[in-house]
Write a protein that holds these residues in place. Structure first.
Motif, PDB file in Angstrom:
ATOM      1  N   LEU A  83       0.744  -1.138  -0.056  1.00 16.30           N
ATOM      2  CA  LEU A  83      -0.038   0.072  -0.052  1.00 16.30           C
ATOM      3  C   LEU A  83       0.751   1.237   0.032  1.00 16.30           C
ATOM      4  O   LEU A  83       1.947   1.344   0.595  1.00 16.30           O
ATOM      5  CB  LEU A  83      -0.845   0.029   1.221  1.00 16.30           C
ATOM      6  N   GLU A  84       0.316   2.484  -0.440  1.00 16.29           N
ATOM      7  CA  GLU A  84       0.949   3.648  -0.621  1.00 16.29           C
ATOM      8  C   GLU A  84       0.746   4.284   0.718  1.00 16.29           C
ATOM      9  O   GLU A  84      -0.151   4.163   1.436  1.00 16.29           O
ATOM     10  CB  GLU A  84       0.720   4.356  -1.922  1.00 16.29           C
ATOM     11  N   GLN A  85       1.598   5.454   0.886  1.00 21.02           N
ATOM     12  CA  GLN A  85       1.314   6.457   2.030  1.00 21.02           C
ATOM     13  C   GLN A  85       0.073   6.983   1.870  1.00 21.02           C
ATOM     14  O   GLN A  85      -0.630   7.432   0.677  1.00 21.02           O
ATOM     15  CB  GLN A  85       2.373   7.431   1.966  1.00 21.02           C
ATOM     16  N   ARG A  86      -0.906   6.875   2.758  1.00 18.98           N
ATOM     17  CA  ARG A  86      -1.976   7.756   2.999  1.00 18.98           C
ATOM     18  C   ARG A  86      -3.201   7.183   1.816  1.00 18.98           C
ATOM     19  O   ARG A  86      -3.871   7.885   1.336  1.00 18.98           O
ATOM     20  CB  ARG A  86      -2.246   9.395   2.973  1.00 18.98           C
ATOM     21  N   GLU A  87      -2.920   5.976   1.465  1.00 19.70           N
ATOM     22  CA  GLU A  87      -3.707   5.229   0.294  1.00 19.70           C
ATOM     23  C   GLU A  87      -5.047   4.952   0.972  1.00 19.70           C
ATOM     24  O   GLU A  87      -5.126   4.475   2.175  1.00 19.70           O
ATOM     25  CB  GLU A  87      -3.084   4.059  -0.010  1.00 19.70           C
ATOM     26  N   ALA A  88      -6.243   5.255   0.339  1.00 21.78           N
ATOM     27  CA  ALA A  88      -7.470   4.841   0.696  1.00 21.78           C
ATOM     28  C   ALA A  88      -7.707   3.496   0.472  1.00 21.78           C
ATOM     29  O   ALA A  88      -7.597   2.982  -0.771  1.00 21.78           O
ATOM     30  CB  ALA A  88      -8.781   5.642   0.001  1.00 21.78           C
ATOM     31  N   ILE A  89      -8.121   2.737   1.355  1.00 18.83           N
ATOM     32  CA  ILE A  89      -8.434   1.096   1.196  1.00 18.83           C
ATOM     33  C   ILE A  89      -9.691   1.206   0.677  1.00 18.83           C
ATOM     34  O   ILE A  89     -10.709   1.399   1.480  1.00 18.83           O
ATOM     35  CB  ILE A  89      -8.290   0.453   2.337  1.00 18.83           C
ATOM     36  N   ALA A  90     -10.157   0.796  -0.481  1.00 19.71           N
ATOM     37  CA  ALA A  90     -11.385   0.779  -1.007  1.00 19.71           C
ATOM     38  C   ALA A  90     -11.982  -0.711  -0.639  1.00 19.71           C
ATOM     39  O   ALA A  90     -11.483  -1.642  -0.142  1.00 19.71           O
ATOM     40  CB  ALA A  90     -11.402   0.441  -2.462  1.00 19.71           C
ATOM     41  N   TYR A 127      -5.651   4.254   5.098  1.00 16.73           N
ATOM     42  CA  TYR A 127      -7.096   4.345   5.924  1.00 16.73           C
ATOM     43  C   TYR A 127      -8.161   3.736   5.218  1.00 16.73           C
ATOM     44  O   TYR A 127      -8.240   3.398   4.012  1.00 16.73           O
ATOM     45  CB  TYR A 127      -7.235   5.748   6.048  1.00 16.73           C
ATOM     46  N   LEU A 128      -9.176   3.554   5.883  1.00 15.64           N
ATOM     47  CA  LEU A 128     -10.484   2.848   5.338  1.00 15.64           C
ATOM     48  C   LEU A 128     -11.301   4.006   4.823  1.00 15.64           C
ATOM     49  O   LEU A 128     -11.666   5.081   5.556  1.00 15.64           O
ATOM     50  CB  LEU A 128     -11.048   2.195   6.481  1.00 15.64           C
ATOM     51  N   THR A 129     -11.934   3.826   3.736  1.00 14.26           N
ATOM     52  CA  THR A 129     -12.987   4.846   3.294  1.00 14.26           C
ATOM     53  C   THR A 129     -14.103   4.450   4.152  1.00 14.26           C
ATOM     54  O   THR A 129     -14.257   3.343   4.562  1.00 14.26           O
ATOM     55  CB  THR A 129     -13.343   4.649   1.913  1.00 14.26           C
ATOM     56  N   ALA A 130     -15.106   5.272   4.403  1.00 19.48           N
ATOM     57  CA  ALA A 130     -16.253   4.975   4.901  1.00 19.48           C
ATOM     58  C   ALA A 130     -17.077   3.767   4.428  1.00 19.48           C
ATOM     59  O   ALA A 130     -17.748   2.988   5.030  1.00 19.48           O
ATOM     60  CB  ALA A 130     -17.337   6.217   4.919  1.00 19.48           C
ATOM     61  N   ALA A 131     -17.120   3.829   3.018  1.00 19.52           N
ATOM     62  CA  ALA A 131     -17.653   2.862   2.251  1.00 19.52           C
ATOM     63  C   ALA A 131     -17.057   1.465   2.805  1.00 19.52           C
ATOM     64  O   ALA A 131     -17.667   0.328   2.956  1.00 19.52           O
ATOM     65  CB  ALA A 131     -17.717   2.871   0.795  1.00 19.52           C
ATOM     66  N   THR A 132     -15.755   1.248   3.087  1.00 16.18           N
ATOM     67  CA  THR A 132     -15.161   0.080   3.536  1.00 16.18           C
ATOM     68  C   THR A 132     -15.554  -0.181   4.986  1.00 16.18           C
ATOM     69  O   THR A 132     -15.764  -1.328   4.964  1.00 16.18           O
ATOM     70  CB  THR A 132     -13.573   0.310   3.463  1.00 16.18           C
ATOM     71  N   ALA A 133     -15.554   0.833   5.569  1.00 13.09           N
ATOM     72  CA  ALA A 133     -16.205   0.382   7.100  1.00 13.09           C
ATOM     73  C   ALA A 133     -17.676   0.108   7.005  1.00 13.09           C
ATOM     74  O   ALA A 133     -17.837  -0.858   7.594  1.00 13.09           O
ATOM     75  CB  ALA A 133     -16.045   1.705   7.681  1.00 13.09           C
ATOM     76  N   GLU A 134     -18.296   0.694   6.107  1.00 14.80           N
ATOM     77  CA  GLU A 134     -19.747   0.073   5.770  1.00 14.80           C
ATOM     78  C   GLU A 134     -19.876  -1.385   5.364  1.00 14.80           C
ATOM     79  O   GLU A 134     -20.534  -2.315   5.851  1.00 14.80           O
ATOM     80  CB  GLU A 134     -20.538   0.836   4.681  1.00 14.80           C
ATOM     81  N   ARG A 135     -18.824  -1.687   4.610  1.00 12.57           N
ATOM     82  CA  ARG A 135     -18.710  -3.249   4.238  1.00 12.57           C
ATOM     83  C   ARG A 135     -18.494  -4.028   5.502  1.00 12.57           C
ATOM     84  O   ARG A 135     -18.812  -5.223   5.773  1.00 12.57           O
ATOM     85  CB  ARG A 135     -17.459  -3.424   3.054  1.00 12.57           C
ATOM     86  N   CYS A 136     -17.622  -3.726   6.338  1.00  9.57           N
ATOM     87  CA  CYS A 136     -17.306  -4.465   7.585  1.00  9.57           C
ATOM     88  C   CYS A 136     -18.515  -4.570   8.475  1.00  9.57           C
ATOM     89  O   CYS A 136     -18.981  -5.522   9.005  1.00  9.57           O
ATOM     90  CB  CYS A 136     -16.282  -3.727   8.414  1.00  9.57           C
ATOM     91  N   ARG A 137     -19.254  -3.324   8.479  1.00  5.89           N
ATOM     92  CA  ARG A 137     -20.790  -3.424   9.281  1.00  5.89           C
ATOM     93  C   ARG A 137     -21.357  -4.308   8.555  1.00  5.89           C
ATOM     94  O   ARG A 137     -22.268  -5.157   9.250  1.00  5.89           O
ATOM     95  CB  ARG A 137     -21.055  -1.927   9.272  1.00  5.89           C
ATOM     96  N   ALA A 138     -21.604  -4.163   7.490  1.00  9.51           N
ATOM     97  CA  ALA A 138     -22.257  -5.505   6.616  1.00  9.51           C
ATOM     98  C   ALA A 138     -22.166  -6.901   6.954  1.00  9.51           C
ATOM     99  O   ALA A 138     -22.949  -7.739   6.948  1.00  9.51           O
ATOM    100  CB  ALA A 138     -22.490  -5.406   5.106  1.00  9.51           C
ATOM    101  N   ASP A 168      -8.713  14.872  -0.945  1.00 15.93           N
ATOM    102  CA  ASP A 168      -9.657  13.716  -1.109  1.00 15.93           C
ATOM    103  C   ASP A 168      -9.832  13.231   0.575  1.00 15.93           C
ATOM    104  O   ASP A 168     -10.865  12.443   0.469  1.00 15.93           O
ATOM    105  CB  ASP A 168      -9.494  12.668  -2.044  1.00 15.93           C
ATOM    106  N   GLU A 169      -8.954  13.094   1.325  1.00 23.40           N
ATOM    107  CA  GLU A 169      -9.017  12.674   2.592  1.00 23.40           C
ATOM    108  C   GLU A 169     -10.223  13.214   3.422  1.00 23.40           C
ATOM    109  O   GLU A 169     -10.610  14.288   3.328  1.00 23.40           O
ATOM    110  CB  GLU A 169      -7.947  12.788   3.640  1.00 23.40           C
ATOM    111  N   PRO A 170     -11.148  12.130   3.991  1.00 16.83           N
ATOM    112  CA  PRO A 170     -12.465  12.685   4.616  1.00 16.83           C
ATOM    113  C   PRO A 170     -11.932  13.387   5.778  1.00 16.83           C
ATOM    114  O   PRO A 170     -10.892  13.456   6.573  1.00 16.83           O
ATOM    115  CB  PRO A 170     -12.817  11.314   5.083  1.00 16.83           C
ATOM    116  N   ASP A 171     -12.745  14.369   6.318  1.00 21.32           N
ATOM    117  CA  ASP A 171     -12.702  15.009   7.542  1.00 21.32           C
ATOM    118  C   ASP A 171     -13.284  14.193   8.807  1.00 21.32           C
ATOM    119  O   ASP A 171     -14.208  13.122   8.601  1.00 21.32           O
ATOM    120  CB  ASP A 171     -13.320  16.434   7.596  1.00 21.32           C
TER     121      ASP A 171
END
Length: 225
Positions: A83-90, A127-138, A168-171
């Motif tokens: 993974l790259e630095q500060r890469e968003a994990i889809a 880091y995880l995107t919100a959508a990736t966290a939603e996948r974990c929640r699912a 592009d990083e989330p707040d």
């Protein structure tokens, strides 16, 4: 087999930007007092630790309100490297919820960032995107990481070594909020993840801090030889 996956707690250890510094120093000594005690100052999220829902959600459960059995996990290792630095994990980087066994309650995400512990680069973890966290929640699974956390960590002011956010990083803490909003576990700053089997038992028992938003843990993986 048992393997320790936790960072040693020591004076000056890395902490999340803005968190209290850690100090561990002698108080009484054998020479002066005939016994030894120490003074220990730390934040609740220093070193290897678990987050309670109260960490990001004002009405969330405190760490002492969780049953101790909820900190013994059936874990599945997910190797995300490289993974790259500060890469968003889809979301597609993680297993499909339907492909995760029903007895798995935590995905341990190996990003490779444990190797940067103690350097400025450790802040620049993926880091995880919100959508990736939603996948974990699912899938009804929490996450463990070899990094400061599932959301981006701010860079230090004046740090010219770390790449700045590309905008592009989330707040805020969207990945935390998704997981903790469903009382799903988050275990952070793990280490020793090389050569772990795909499936194992992870123990991460917190201190029983009254009203606590998180706690350092002694994390250990257990599996059959």
């Amino acid at each position: 087999m048992l393997r320790d996956l936790s960072r040693p707690i020591e004076t000056g250890m890395p902490t999340y930007p803005g968190d209290p510094d850690v100090t561990l120093a002698p108080d009484a000594t054998h020479g002066a007092d005939g016994y030894a005690t120490s003074r220990f100052r730390t934040g609740t999220h220093a070193g290897t630790h678990v987050d309670a829902p109260r960490h990001t959600l004002p009405e969330g459960e405190a760490i002492d309100e969780r049953d101790v059995g909820e900190f013994a996990f059936d874990a599945r290792l997910v190797d995300l490297r490289p993974l790259e630095q500060r890469e968003a994990i889809a979301p597609e980087a993680l297993p499909d919820p339907g492909a995760i066994d029903d007895d798995v309650d935590l995905l341990l995400l190996r990003t490779g960032w444990a190797s940067h512990w103690g350097s400025d680069r450790y802040r620049d973890h993926p880091y995880l995107t919100a959508a990736t966290a939603e996948r974990c929640r699912a899938a009804d699974v929490g996450v463990g990481l070899d990094a400061f956390g599932p959301d981006p960590t701010p860079t230090a002011r004046g740090d010219t070594e770390s790449p700045a956010s590309d905008g592009d990083e989330p707040d805020g803490t969207p990945a935390h909020d998704v997981l903790l909003g469903d009382s799903l576990p988050i275990v952070e700053n793990l280490c020793g993840l090389d050569d772990l089997p795909t499936r194992f038992r992870l123990y991460a028992f917190p201190l029983r801090l009254r009203g606590g938003d998180g706690s350092p843990v002694r994390a250990a993986a257990e599996w059959d030889d």
